[in-house]
Enzyme design. Structure first.
Site, PDB file in Angstrom:
ATOM      1  N   LYS A 304       2.468  -0.334   5.586  1.00 50.91           N
ATOM      2  CA  LYS A 304       3.002  -1.497   4.873  1.00 50.91           C
ATOM      3  C   LYS A 304       2.018  -2.642   5.060  1.00 50.91           C
ATOM      4  CE  LYS A 304       7.844  -0.234   5.679  1.00 50.91           C
ATOM      5  NZ  LYS A 304       8.186   0.118   4.294  1.00 50.91           N
ATOM      6  N   ARG A 379      13.965   9.725   3.674  1.00 43.71           N
ATOM      7  CA  ARG A 379      14.515  10.964   3.109  1.00 43.71           C
ATOM      8  C   ARG A 379      14.144  12.177   3.951  1.00 43.71           C
ATOM      9  NH1 ARG A 379      11.558   9.398  -2.270  1.00 43.71           N
ATOM     10  NH2 ARG A 379      12.003   7.413  -1.241  1.00 43.71           N
TER      11      ARG A 379
END
Length: 527
Positions: A304, A379
């Site tokens: 990020k 996920r």
């Protein structure tokens, strides 16, 4: 395979974590360290002494309490008329108390028609009342709802009002060297029927404790809320409520073949854990709640690069916190439901051992996933969490909740969470629960045409695709089989920058109230 859970031994002594611990890393019960300092008293008699009187007023009711003189009634009526106060929901008026009432201030709170008053509107009124009281020097607050004569409505309105007060007054100040004084008033709720009111108050207070626990876990920084610490916080909070807690260690996670969960943390000094919290309130086939517990997210090698985004990443465990908080609320209310909460716990960091983009992980189900983007880690851990609960508990329905995708925020913003469901009953009951507590949801498509977006050349699937929120849901669906299931993407709902309604600044505890309500309304024998 017999699994050996972490028991009550001090985490400081566990060689697994070595120097990553320090002498001040003691795990404390979050409900003890951050519970409100305000006190709640329920009684059928007014408090002997109070400096503030709050009168709960239905719309159109004459404002006249027992014992008020004619002059007091007339004076209050004039003040209300000049202020335009009619008792409508959300109206609030503070006045200097007329002589003879024995209090320094009088606050009128409108609740509209008690028979039709929306729960969340009353809670918002309670939050506004708390904010108003906190700006005074009030110490004892008498809340009188005798203008609501029906004992059922009387107890319910007061309990909901108190719930709003409690939720707004939560504080997370454990890291402040000189924290501001917490709200410390005593709220004395004058009820018409103690038996009716106590049930309502007890349910709401248990729910508030679940929200506080979720907020606490979400607010913890990554260095304090890492997987083992999160799990231990949860154990300390849940076991006293009668919840059976099991914590699988990193070795057990790996031994059971949950390579997706293990892989996300393999580059961190804090390896993956799996938390299982089982409330056996009935012998029915269980409902399962699965929450993403990524305790901090650097993005891995797909780092990020936005400073503001990475700073918010302690909230990446908010889904897991919501599940823990919901189980606490369900157990605290002694609901006659069989509920199992599962939280896959990870910390997505970068090191020489971290997952590389293009790596392939094998899940507990045996399916393989190409890691096309290491920042799509949620996920991965949820895939193993969903497989685990389906394999070991055979639930009649599953809800998973996660801060999963930025695409969700692009699609529906932060006033709603995005939901995807493979079953209409699950969706309809979850949407009903969400509306009841004002944690609103918006359904997005779960369509077979999105399958191709997660196809991989080298594995059974890859962990990215477009559109992002639907692609994430499509991947997760592969791990629930034919179990009725709903996925809740709560990205952006986990915290607020400033106080708003029932939320102080910081973690909101989003999902606790919705999941608790869903467990209540979901049929015990699903069609």
């Amino acid at each position: 395979m017999k699994l050996k859970p972490i028991m009550k031994a001090s985490l400081l002594s566990m060689a697994l974590f070595g120097a990553s611990f320090s002498a001040n890393a003691t795990i404390e019960n979050p409900l003890v360290t951050s519970y409100l300092s305000t006190q709640t008293v329920i009684a059928t008699q007014a408090a002997e002494q109070a400096d503030t009187l709050v009168v709960v007023v239905p719309e159109g009711a004459a404002i006249q309490l027992a014992g008020w003189s004619t002059s007091t009634v007339e004076q209050v009526a004039r003040i209300a008329e000049v202020a335009g106060f009619e008792g409508k929901m959300g109206q609030q008026e503070t006045v200097n108390a007329p002589a003879g009432l024995g209090v320094t201030r009088l606050i009128l709170v409108g609740v509209g028609d008690p028979a039709e008053a929306a729960r969340t509107k009353v809670e918002d009124a309670g939050a506004a009342l708390a904010n108003m009281i906190n700006n005074t020097k009030a110490e004892t607050v008498q809340v009188n709802a005798e203008l609501i004569s029906n004992p059922v409505y009387n107890g319910r309105i007061l309990a909901q009002l108190a719930h709003g007060v409690d939720l707004r007054n939560y504080r997370f100040d454990r890291y402040q060297s000189s924290p501001a004084a917490r709200p410390a008033q005593t709220y004395h709720y004058h009820v018409t029927s103690r038996s009716h009111a106590e049930r309502e108050f007890e349910a709401m207070q248990a729910l508030a404790q679940g929200v506080f626990l979720a907020r606490e876990l979400t607010n913890l920084p990554g260095s304090a809320g890492y997987p083992a610490a999160f799990a231990e916080y949860a154990r300390q909070a849940l076991e006293p409520l009668g919840v059976n807690v099991t914590i699988l260690t990193p070795e057990q996670v790996l031994e059971m073949g949950m390579g997706a969960l293990y892989g996300v943390s393999q580059g961190s000094q804090h390896k993956a854990h799996l938390l299982i919290a089982h409330w056996e309130g009935s012998s029915e086939q269980p409902i399962a709640l699965v929450g993403k517990g990524n305790t901090h997210d650097t993005g891995g090698y797909n780092l990020k690069t936005n400073a503001a985004s990475i700073h918010r990443m302690p909230t990446d465990k908010a889904g897991g916190a919501a599940v823990v908080g919901a189980v606490a609320a369900i157990a605290g209310q002694r609901l006659e439901q069989n509920v199992v909460g599962v939280v896959p716990l990870s910390q997505n960091s970068i090191s020489g051992e971290a997952l590389l983009p293009g790596d392939v992980v094998t899940t507990g189900s045996g399916l393989t996933i190409e890691v096309a983007n290491t920042d799509a880690e949620g996920r991965l851990i949820l895939a193993d969490g969903l497989w685990y609960v389906r394999e070991h508990y055979n639930p009649r329905a599953i809800a998973d909740i996660a801060t999963l995708t930025g695409a969700k925020m692009t699609a529906v913003g932060t006033d709603f969470s995005a939901v995807f469901a493979n079953n209409e009953l699950v969706y309809e009951t979850l949407a009903e629960a969400a509306e009841t507590v004002n944690e609103r949801v918006w359904r997005l498509p779960l369509d077979p045409r999105f399958e191709r977006s997660i196809s991989s050349r080298i594995a059974d699937m890859k962990n990215t695709g477009s559109p992002g929120a639907s692609a994430g849901a499509m991947l997760l669906q592969r791990f629930v089989g034919d179990t009725p299931w709903i996925h809740i993407d709560m990205a952006g709902n986990a915290q607020v920058d400033g106080p708003s309604g029932i939320h102080p600044a910081g973690a909101t505890g989003y999902g606790v109230r919705m999941l608790t309500e869903w467990v209540k309304v979901y049929p015990k024998t699903a069609e």
